[in-house]
Structure formats: C-alpha cells, structure tokens
Design a protein around this motif. Structure first.
Motif: not given
Length: 197
Positions: A113, A120-121
C-alpha cells in the motif's frame, strides 16, 4: 482505536474479558478469538495472546495510578493469565509464535500500500503501529520465558528494515498518556509516521 483517547478502565475491562476467555481459546485452532463471548457484534477487540500481553504490561506499569478496586481486578486477571500459562504452556507458546509470524506477514500488505498509495499508507499507519507493538509484546514475553526462535528474529529484522524505509521521525503516535510505557528504544515505530506523499 483504544490507543487514541486511552482509558485505564477500558484497558482493564478488555483484559478481564480476554483473560476470562483464555480457555478454551489457547488450545483451539483459530488465531483470533472472541473476548468475553460477545460474538460477532462485540465491541471488544479480538482475543489473542499478544493483545492480552500488551494490556497486561501497560496496566501493570500504571498500577500505582489505579484505585484499589482496579488493582484487585488486575490481580485477578494476572492470576488467571498465570494459571492458564502454567496449565497450557505448550499451546500458549505455539499461539505466541503463530501470532507473531502472522502479524509480521500481514504487514506485507501495508508495504504494498505504501508503494502504491502513500496517502492511504499514512492514513492506515495506526493499525500497523498496533500490529508491530503487539509483535514486540510477544517478543518481550518470549524473551522472559526463554523462548528463542531464530526464524522469527530474522523475519522481524526484515520487516523492520522495510518499515524504516516508509517512515520518518514524529511525535508519539498514540495517546500521550501511554508514552511513558513505550520507550522509544524498544518501540521506535510509535515515534514515526509515513510521509503522506
């Protein structure tokens, strides 16, 4: 996440439910159990050895700030935990190793990710910080119990090496009241965050 807006009473309640459900959990196959028998809609976190160990260590560290009633409840949880460990030690050790390996393996998805979507990570880092902290609680407990596993240590070093590539130093990522119980030397990932870009 309980590590944000932390409260001793909630941690103690969760530890009580987990300790109560240790048997039959510790000798059954599923890695994630139900604390307190609450079923699918329970608001309690899943029962694992590592999740209980995390709560027990930090509750014990805060014993002097508890009321006498809370101290008594913690004593009961510790007694129950010790009894189960003594009676089911081989099963307990297997669960510890299985959980540590499973949690480290699951971090691989987080690294993917981070490669594909840094925003998003960064947004999901709290879950990974909890996951890595529970692994550390398991490792510390295994050291105290004299359990050595070279494969786990190798995997842990590899995962930490990857994690360090995606994070940079930051303030403590959990509720500030927990910071005294998580020294940076042993829990360095709680003092880092991924970049959002």
């Amino acid at each position: 996440m309980a590590e944000q807006g932390y409260a001793i009473e909630q941690d103690l309640k969760e530890a009580e439910a987990m300790a109560k459900s240790l048997v039959p959990y510790v000798h059954e196959e599923p890695l994630y159990g139900q604390a307190g028998g609450g079923g699918f809609f329970s608001k309690l976190p899943s029962l694992t050895v590592g999740a209980l160990l995390m709560r027990l260590r930090r509750l014990e560290a805060q014993r002097d700030t508890m009321t006498p009633a809370q101290q008594s409840r913690l004593d009961a949880v510790q007694t129950r935990h010790s009894e189960v460990l003594k009676e089911w030690r081989m099963h307990y050790e297997k669960k510890m190793l299985r959980e540590a390996n499973s949690r480290l393996d699951a971090m691989g998805q987080f690294f993917e990710e981070c490669n594909q979507n840094p925003r998003s990570c960064a947004g999901n880092y709290g879950v990974e910080a909890s996951r890595r902290t529970i692994v550390q609680e398991l490792v510390l407990a295994m050291q105290q119990m004299g359990i050595a596993d070279d494969d786990l240590q190798t995997k842990l070093r590899a995962v930490d090496g990857k994690l360090r590539r995606y994070v940079q130093p930051s303030d403590f990522v959990w509720d500030a009241s927990l910071q005294p119980y998580y020294p940076q030397r042993d829990f360095w990932w709680l003092y880092t965050r991924p970049q959002a870009q």
